[in-house]
Design a protein around this motif. Structure first.
Motif, PDB file in Angstrom:
ATOM      1  N   HIS A  47      25.264  39.774  40.527  1.00 53.76           N
ATOM      2  CA  HIS A  47      25.247  40.018  41.961  1.00 53.76           C
ATOM      3  C   HIS A  47      25.404  41.503  42.313  1.00 53.76           C
ATOM      4  CE1 HIS A  47      25.935  35.665  42.077  1.00 53.76           C
ATOM      5  NE2 HIS A  47      25.583  35.700  43.380  1.00 53.76           N
ATOM      6  N   ALA A  48      25.531  42.332  41.312  1.00 51.13           N
ATOM      7  CA  ALA A  48      25.823  43.751  41.580  1.00 51.13           C
ATOM      8  C   ALA A  48      24.596  44.463  42.132  1.00 51.13           C
ATOM      9  CB  ALA A  48      26.293  44.422  40.291  1.00 51.13           C
ATOM     10  N   ASP A  49      24.857  45.502  42.931  1.00 50.94           N
ATOM     11  CA  ASP A  49      23.787  46.381  43.410  1.00 50.94           C
ATOM     12  C   ASP A  49      24.079  47.795  42.947  1.00 50.94           C
ATOM     13  OD1 ASP A  49      25.799  47.293  45.075  1.00 50.94           O
ATOM     14  OD2 ASP A  49      25.143  46.080  46.788  1.00 50.94           O
ATOM     15  N   GLU A  50      23.292  48.750  43.475  1.00 46.67           N
ATOM     16  CA  GLU A  50      23.440  50.125  42.975  1.00 46.67           C
ATOM     17  C   GLU A  50      24.755  50.760  43.399  1.00 46.67           C
ATOM     18  OE1 GLU A  50      21.140  50.034  46.817  1.00 46.67           O
ATOM     19  OE2 GLU A  50      21.100  48.986  44.888  1.00 46.67           O
ATOM     20  N   ASN A  51      25.461  50.185  44.370  1.00 43.04           N
ATOM     21  CA  ASN A  51      26.711  50.775  44.838  1.00 43.04           C
ATOM     22  C   ASN A  51      27.957  50.142  44.189  1.00 43.04           C
ATOM     23  OD1 ASN A  51      25.333  52.479  46.666  1.00 43.04           O
ATOM     24  ND2 ASN A  51      25.138  50.773  48.141  1.00 43.04           N
ATOM     25  N   ARG A 110      31.792  22.061  26.496  1.00 42.25           N
ATOM     26  CA  ARG A 110      32.375  23.394  26.317  1.00 42.25           C
ATOM     27  C   ARG A 110      31.450  24.408  27.023  1.00 42.25           C
ATOM     28  NH1 ARG A 110      36.556  23.733  22.929  1.00 42.25           N
ATOM     29  NH2 ARG A 110      36.283  25.998  22.802  1.00 42.25           N
ATOM     30  N   TYR A 111      31.483  24.375  28.351  1.00 36.14           N
ATOM     31  CA  TYR A 111      30.636  25.288  29.126  1.00 36.14           C
ATOM     32  C   TYR A 111      31.292  25.553  30.479  1.00 36.14           C
ATOM     33  CZ  TYR A 111      29.123  21.286  31.924  1.00 36.14           C
ATOM     34  OH  TYR A 111      29.100  20.198  32.758  1.00 36.14           O
ATOM     35  N   ILE A 112      30.846  26.650  31.086  1.00 34.75           N
ATOM     36  CA  ILE A 112      31.263  27.022  32.437  1.00 34.75           C
ATOM     37  C   ILE A 112      29.998  27.303  33.230  1.00 34.75           C
ATOM     38  CG2 ILE A 112      32.545  28.674  33.843  1.00 34.75           C
ATOM     39  CD1 ILE A 112      34.297  29.221  31.375  1.00 34.75           C
ATOM     40  N   LYS A 113      29.845  26.658  34.379  1.00 34.78           N
ATOM     41  CA  LYS A 113      28.650  26.831  35.210  1.00 34.78           C
ATOM     42  C   LYS A 113      28.911  27.936  36.240  1.00 34.78           C
ATOM     43  CE  LYS A 113      26.255  23.252  36.552  1.00 34.78           C
ATOM     44  NZ  LYS A 113      25.801  22.033  37.307  1.00 34.78           N
ATOM     45  N   ILE A 114      27.984  28.888  36.295  1.00 31.27           N
ATOM     46  CA  ILE A 114      28.085  29.956  37.301  1.00 31.27           C
ATOM     47  C   ILE A 114      26.798  29.946  38.132  1.00 31.27           C
ATOM     48  CG2 ILE A 114      29.644  31.432  35.979  1.00 31.27           C
ATOM     49  CD1 ILE A 114      27.258  33.074  35.095  1.00 31.27           C
ATOM     50  N   TYR A 115      26.959  30.051  39.447  1.00 29.85           N
ATOM     51  CA  TYR A 115      25.818  30.022  40.371  1.00 29.85           C
ATOM     52  C   TYR A 115      25.379  31.443  40.669  1.00 29.85           C
ATOM     53  CZ  TYR A 115      26.904  25.117  40.995  1.00 29.85           C
ATOM     54  OH  TYR A 115      27.124  23.787  40.777  1.00 29.85           O
ATOM     55  N   LEU A 116      24.071  31.643  40.647  1.00 29.77           N
ATOM     56  CA  LEU A 116      23.529  32.986  40.849  1.00 29.77           C
ATOM     57  C   LEU A 116      23.398  33.338  42.326  1.00 29.77           C
ATOM     58  CD1 LEU A 116      20.793  32.982  38.059  1.00 29.77           C
ATOM     59  CD2 LEU A 116      23.169  33.746  37.932  1.00 29.77           C
TER      60      LEU A 116
END
Length: 379
Positions: A47-51, A110-116
């Motif tokens: 989710h990161a941007d240039e700042n 054995r998993y973790i779900k992350i939403y984009l």
């Protein structure tokens, strides 16, 4: 005392396994927490941007050097992976191997779900599938390896102690036997000389031949004791003759109320044995039978051949042996009689098993009805 030691050993083993189990469980939970932080760092990177300052995020992501991780997209394809060891065979098709590896971790939950996206309703997500670190796997296996090594060491130590004890007992047997034969030698020689003098002075006395037989009997007993301390060379001999000699000897020295019956094949049964020592075995079995019957009953000696074995069974109509005592009847010093050293059957076992490579045991016994001893010898 032995039971208490066994209980203590089992308690220590169980305690060790429980402590290791809880320690592994705590470390597993700690790795789970690390992976949750790692997954959040991966989500922040997506989710990161240039700042955005990614210094801390990158430190977290690059700091995982021990836990195997496979990142799968929503379609089940591999996006990335870390810390997965592969050999030459799997490295040739690494993509397929890593994909299967990740799916297995997913099936094991054995998993973790992350939403984009910004919402959990989005269909665009990633699965961070992780495995136990190598350290955790080794730690979970360590207690079992430790207990296995301890058990092997304990078995070897017990075997060494028993072997040492048996060797010490053998030395005692040898020393006792040789000393007995030595001590009997002088008075027997003297008795033999006196018998010869009596024969010359009283040639018509009917008791002197019987006395001569008893002296020769003593000489034979001394010879047997001398052979206990060595390994006598076995020779082919007739088992029929051995049984006939024993019955002849026992019938003249026991009560008329004791009936001795011999069941043998018509043809001689030939066995490689030391005749003198094996007669001693049969005599001991018959004497024990007479004592068990208290001088009144029947003894059956049955000789047969079964395949490569020669079977001798000595059955009496005595008082029998209690079940709890059967396993101890061949133990040196064990006896149920008021008089006696409890050495007869232990000597018989030694003669049969060590000198003749055979087997002797209690085939059956019933209180009030009698006992059957069985001797098996190789042909």
């Amino acid at each position: 005392m032995k039971i208490l030691l066994v209980i203590a050993a089992v308690a220590i083993a169980i305690s060790s396994l429980l402590v290791s189990h809880y320690l592994v469980k705590d470390l597993s939970n700690e790795e789970r927490q690390k992976m949750e932080v790692w997954a959040q760092a991966l989500r922040a990177l997506n989710h990161a941007d240039e700042n955005t300052d990614l210094t801390l995020v990158l430190d977290v992501i690059q700091g995982n050097n021990t836990i195997p991780v496979v990142i799968l997209d929503s379609a089940g394809r591999v996006s990335d992976y870390r810390n997965i060891e592969m050999d030459e065979k799997t490295a040739a098709d690494s993509e397929s191997y890593v994909e299967q590896y990740g799916r297995k971790l997913f099936e094991r939950d054995r998993y973790i779900k992350i939403y984009l996206g910004d919402s959990t309703r989005t269909r665009d997500y990633q699965l961070v599938c992780y495995d136990e670190s190598l350290l955790l796997k080794r730690l979970s296996q360590y207690p079992y390896w430790q207990l296995g090594i301890v058990m092997i060491f304990a078995v070897v130590a017990i075997f060494a102690l028993l072997s040492s004890k048996k060797a010490e007992q053998n030395k005692v047997w040898v020393g006792l036997s040789k000393e007995t034969a030595h001590q009997l030698g002088t008075p027997i020689s003297s008795l033999m000389a006196w018998v010869e003098i009596l024969k010359e002075n009283h040639p018509d006395d009917e008791l002197i031949p019987e006395l001569d037989k008893d002296v020769k009997r003593l000489e034979r007993i001394a010879e047997r004791f001398s052979k206990i301390g060595s390994l006598p060379e076995p020779k082919e001999g007739s088992m029929n003759e051995v049984l006939n000699h024993v019955i002849d000897y026992m019938s003249r020295r026991t009560s008329n109320k004791v009936e001795m019956v011999c069941h043998v094949p018509e043809q001689d049964v030939i066995v490689r044995m030391n005749t003198s020592l094996f007669e001693w075995v049969v005599e001991n079995l018959c004497k024990n039978a007479v004592d068990a019957m208290e001088g009144n009953g029947r003894i059956d000696l049955s000789l047969s051949e079964e395949g490569s074995k020669v079977i001798l069974e000595v059955k009496d109509t005595g008082k029998g042996i209690r079940k709890k005592d059967i396993k101890n009847v061949f133990t040196p010093g064990f006896t149920t009689k008021q008089r006696g050293w409890g050495l007869g059957l232990s000597l018989a076992k030694r003669i049969v098993e060590e000198y003749h490579k055979g087997r002797i045991f209690v085939k059956s016994s019933e209180l009030g009805k009698g006992t059957t001893f069985r001797v098996e010898l190789p042909r």
